[in-house]
Scaffold this active site. Sequence first.
Site, mmCIF file in Angstrom:
data_model
loop_
_atom_site.group_PDB
_atom_site.id
_atom_site.type_symbol
_atom_site.label_atom_id
_atom_site.label_comp_id
_atom_site.label_asym_id
_atom_site.label_seq_id
_atom_site.Cartn_x
_atom_site.Cartn_y
_atom_site.Cartn_z
ATOM 1 N N ASP A 38 -6.187 12.202 30.321
ATOM 2 C CA ASP A 38 -6.956 12.515 31.535
ATOM 3 C C ASP A 38 -8.007 13.588 31.270
ATOM 4 O O ASP A 38 -8.394 14.353 32.152
ATOM 5 C CB ASP A 38 -6.023 12.930 32.676
ATOM 6 C CG ASP A 38 -5.136 14.093 32.274
ATOM 7 O OD1 ASP A 38 -5.177 14.497 31.090
ATOM 8 O OD2 ASP A 38 -4.397 14.592 33.139
ATOM 9 N N HIS A 245 -29.903 13.624 8.758
ATOM 10 C CA HIS A 245 -29.041 13.801 9.937
ATOM 11 C C HIS A 245 -27.760 14.558 9.625
ATOM 12 O O HIS A 245 -26.731 14.337 10.252
ATOM 13 C CB HIS A 245 -28.726 12.432 10.573
ATOM 14 C CG HIS A 245 -29.932 11.807 11.203
ATOM 15 N ND1 HIS A 245 -30.032 10.476 11.503
ATOM 16 C CD2 HIS A 245 -31.113 12.351 11.590
ATOM 17 C CE1 HIS A 245 -31.211 10.217 12.043
ATOM 18 N NE2 HIS A 245 -31.888 11.343 12.098
ATOM 19 N N ASP A 262 -32.190 22.260 13.120
ATOM 20 C CA ASP A 262 -32.843 21.349 14.071
ATOM 21 C C ASP A 262 -31.949 21.332 15.301
ATOM 22 O O ASP A 262 -30.853 20.771 15.266
ATOM 23 C CB ASP A 262 -32.975 19.951 13.444
ATOM 24 C CG ASP A 262 -33.738 18.969 14.335
ATOM 25 O OD1 ASP A 262 -33.979 19.283 15.515
ATOM 26 O OD2 ASP A 262 -34.091 17.885 13.831
ATOM 27 N N ASP A 273 -36.593 20.180 21.492
ATOM 28 C CA ASP A 273 -36.242 19.658 20.158
ATOM 29 C C ASP A 273 -37.056 20.464 19.144
ATOM 30 O O ASP A 273 -38.273 20.263 19.028
ATOM 31 C CB ASP A 273 -36.588 18.165 20.113
ATOM 32 C CG ASP A 273 -36.197 17.509 18.792
ATOM 33 O OD1 ASP A 273 -35.499 18.152 17.987
ATOM 34 O OD2 ASP A 273 -36.604 16.348 18.570
ATOM 35 N N HIS A 352 -39.940 10.011 7.330
ATOM 36 C CA HIS A 352 -39.843 9.747 8.769
ATOM 37 C C HIS A 352 -41.192 9.946 9.438
ATOM 38 O O HIS A 352 -42.123 10.461 8.831
ATOM 39 C CB HIS A 352 -38.750 10.604 9.421
ATOM 40 C CG HIS A 352 -38.945 12.093 9.298
ATOM 41 N ND1 HIS A 352 -39.853 12.795 10.064
ATOM 42 C CD2 HIS A 352 -38.345 13.012 8.500
ATOM 43 C CE1 HIS A 352 -39.789 14.081 9.751
ATOM 44 N NE2 HIS A 352 -38.889 14.247 8.795
ATOM 45 N N HIS A 356 -42.138 11.989 18.196
ATOM 46 C CA HIS A 356 -41.594 11.036 19.172
ATOM 47 C C HIS A 356 -41.774 11.655 20.550
ATOM 48 O O HIS A 356 -41.910 12.870 20.685
ATOM 49 C CB HIS A 356 -40.120 10.743 18.878
ATOM 50 C CG HIS A 356 -39.252 11.973 18.750
ATOM 51 N ND1 HIS A 356 -38.758 12.654 19.836
ATOM 52 C CD2 HIS A 356 -38.828 12.662 17.658
ATOM 53 C CE1 HIS A 356 -38.046 13.691 19.413
ATOM 54 N NE2 HIS A 356 -38.073 13.735 18.094
ATOM 55 N N HIS A 363 -35.107 11.656 22.226
ATOM 56 C CA HIS A 363 -36.074 10.618 21.806
ATOM 57 C C HIS A 363 -36.376 9.866 23.090
ATOM 58 O O HIS A 363 -35.651 8.958 23.481
ATOM 59 C CB HIS A 363 -35.471 9.694 20.753
ATOM 60 C CG HIS A 363 -35.253 10.375 19.435
ATOM 61 N ND1 HIS A 363 -34.660 9.784 18.361
ATOM 62 C CD2 HIS A 363 -35.574 11.631 19.011
ATOM 63 C CE1 HIS A 363 -34.610 10.631 17.337
ATOM 64 N NE2 HIS A 363 -35.156 11.760 17.719
ATOM 65 N N GLU A 386 -43.210 17.093 13.834
ATOM 66 C CA GLU A 386 -42.107 17.525 12.979
ATOM 67 C C GLU A 386 -42.214 17.039 11.532
ATOM 68 O O GLU A 386 -41.375 16.286 11.061
ATOM 69 C CB GLU A 386 -40.772 17.090 13.574
ATOM 70 C CG GLU A 386 -40.677 15.641 14.016
ATOM 71 C CD GLU A 386 -39.279 15.315 14.547
ATOM 72 O OE1 GLU A 386 -38.306 15.559 13.828
ATOM 73 O OE2 GLU A 386 -39.182 14.835 15.692
ATOM 74 N N TYR A 390 -38.686 16.733 1.694
ATOM 75 C CA TYR A 390 -37.264 16.679 1.311
ATOM 76 C C TYR A 390 -37.195 16.358 -0.171
ATOM 77 O O TYR A 390 -37.409 15.201 -0.569
ATOM 78 C CB TYR A 390 -36.538 15.622 2.164
ATOM 79 C CG TYR A 390 -36.842 15.809 3.645
ATOM 80 C CD1 TYR A 390 -36.179 16.794 4.388
ATOM 81 C CD2 TYR A 390 -37.844 15.059 4.268
ATOM 82 C CE1 TYR A 390 -36.489 16.998 5.726
ATOM 83 C CE2 TYR A 390 -38.157 15.262 5.602
ATOM 84 C CZ TYR A 390 -37.481 16.231 6.333
ATOM 85 O OH TYR A 390 -37.796 16.433 7.652
ATOM 86 N N ARG A 407 -38.313 21.311 7.233
ATOM 87 C CA ARG A 407 -38.956 20.642 8.373
ATOM 88 C C ARG A 407 -39.348 21.724 9.359
ATOM 89 O O ARG A 407 -38.629 22.733 9.498
ATOM 90 C CB ARG A 407 -38.014 19.616 9.017
ATOM 91 C CG ARG A 407 -38.606 18.930 10.233
ATOM 92 C CD ARG A 407 -37.875 17.644 10.670
ATOM 93 N NE ARG A 407 -36.519 17.859 11.123
ATOM 94 C CZ ARG A 407 -35.441 17.562 10.430
ATOM 95 N NH1 ARG A 407 -35.551 17.043 9.210
ATOM 96 N NH2 ARG A 407 -34.224 17.791 10.909
ATOM 97 N N GLU A 409 -40.586 21.812 13.381
ATOM 98 C CA GLU A 409 -40.735 20.924 14.539
ATOM 99 C C GLU A 409 -41.022 21.723 15.808
ATOM 100 O O GLU A 409 -40.274 22.645 16.154
ATOM 101 C CB GLU A 409 -39.450 20.110 14.746
ATOM 102 C CG GLU A 409 -39.482 19.235 15.996
ATOM 103 C CD GLU A 409 -38.257 18.338 16.136
ATOM 104 O OE1 GLU A 409 -37.177 18.708 15.625
ATOM 105 O OE2 GLU A 409 -38.389 17.274 16.760
HETATM 106 N N1 GLY Z 1 -33.463 16.204 16.513
HETATM 107 C C1 GLY Z 1 -33.826 14.875 16.397
HETATM 108 C C2 GLY Z 1 -35.213 14.758 16.001
HETATM 109 O O1 GLY Z 1 -35.787 15.735 15.572
HETATM 110 O O2 GLY Z 1 -35.835 13.753 16.147
HETATM 111 MN MN MN Z 2 -35.306 17.706 16.035
HETATM 112 MN MN MN Z 3 -37.463 15.426 16.944
#
Ligand code: GLY
Ligand code: MN
Ligand code: MN
Length: 440
Positions: A38, A245, A262, A273, A352, A356, A363, A386, A390, A407, A409
Amino acid sequence: MHPSHLAPYAARRTRLLADMGAGLAIIPTAPERPRNRDNYHPYRADSYFWYLTAFPEPEAVLVLAGPRHPGEAPQSILFCRDKDEEQEIWQGFRYGPEGARTAFGFDAAYSINELDARLPELMADRPTLWHSLGHDSAWDERIATALNGVRAQARAGKRAPEEIRDLRSRLDAMRRVKDHHEIAVMGKAAAIGSAGHLRAMRACRPGMMEYQLEAELSYEFRRLGADGHSFNPIVAGGRNACTLHYDSNHQALKDGDLVLIDAGCEVEGYASDITRTFPVSGRFTSVQKDVYEIVLASQAAAIAASRPGVPFMTPHEATVRVLTQGMVDLGLLQGSVDGLLENGDYKRFYMHRTGHWVGLDVHDAGPYKDGDSWTLLQPGMTVTVEPGLYLRPGPGVPEALAGIGIRIEDDILITADGCAVYTTAPKTVADIEAVMRHDA
Ligand code: GLY
Ligand code: MN
Ligand code: MN
């Protein structure tokens, strides 16, 4: 999730109703998900439902009913849980239909227990049913039953909708351009998200665990009033940053390494983000600085290219050009930049896309192409920028560079004449080193 203002949500319902003609739209919120026995996962409303209601309870459905004939008023109808003293003692306050109607400004509200009985009448004599077919098979079945309920009344002169359409494409188009309320709330999510990154930079010491830095972010997000993280945070020391990831966050942070974080927070359903990469010790080595400056310059190029009328992919292309030149300068790639862009060799170190949409979903909803062409940026769109590099250890990666993952962002708002970067955590080498100078 608690909304600061309700008028913008009502305005969105009005806009959508004006676009729907005589159709009927059914928009359920997300179900509660059990974690075990529960014990439930923290509840998060469905983003489409939230966008149109700001109603925080599970077991709720918004029905939008367009006018069937001139003179009939369009209606926003909520179905929600009844008030229930016993449940409220254990689980907390419930609005109940009447409380919800007055507090949230719906035209009518009923018990969720009445939904199935009322749907056939609501659907009858409408040309179109707006329902996201295939999203949830239980709902598909429920809708089919209601449609059959209308069909059963054919001899009484009732007609069932002939057309079933997906409301998400309309909502996605709306959600892709943020209104003033969304921009204000996202500003809060950005400010708190940025504060979390700043706190992590200040707290970082060699020997700490990655999860301990994560805890600094979580603490700051909640302390400043965010609902929590907007996605599973990545705290990646050293070469963990080369795993895009990585989010197990369970290793020790080493002196001499970089750490990539991140992470963003959620405020009233809206995400920030943000990624920052900084030295665990507080001081970049000269090689780390060389790579960092390339990523930072590539981000600046994308930001400079982000303005109304520009195709969505143009900032990405600006980034990739700067990064590829950097890969050549670092000795990672050989050849002309144009040739490397053409043959895609740069993807070994930058695999990448540069951005986005960001909004209620990290996203966010909204297509990236209109017809066959990349969407043209327009004022009110919010996008991440971003870029990263790498440098996984492997053939052709000089020892000094191997394992570096960087990175950077930020979240930007497209404005009338360019864009505004509205996430603010330190990101120049000088600013990062200044906030991390522990003796200062
Ligand atoms: N944190 C997911 C991205 O940067 O797209
Ligand atoms: Mn991110
Ligand atoms: Mn992102």
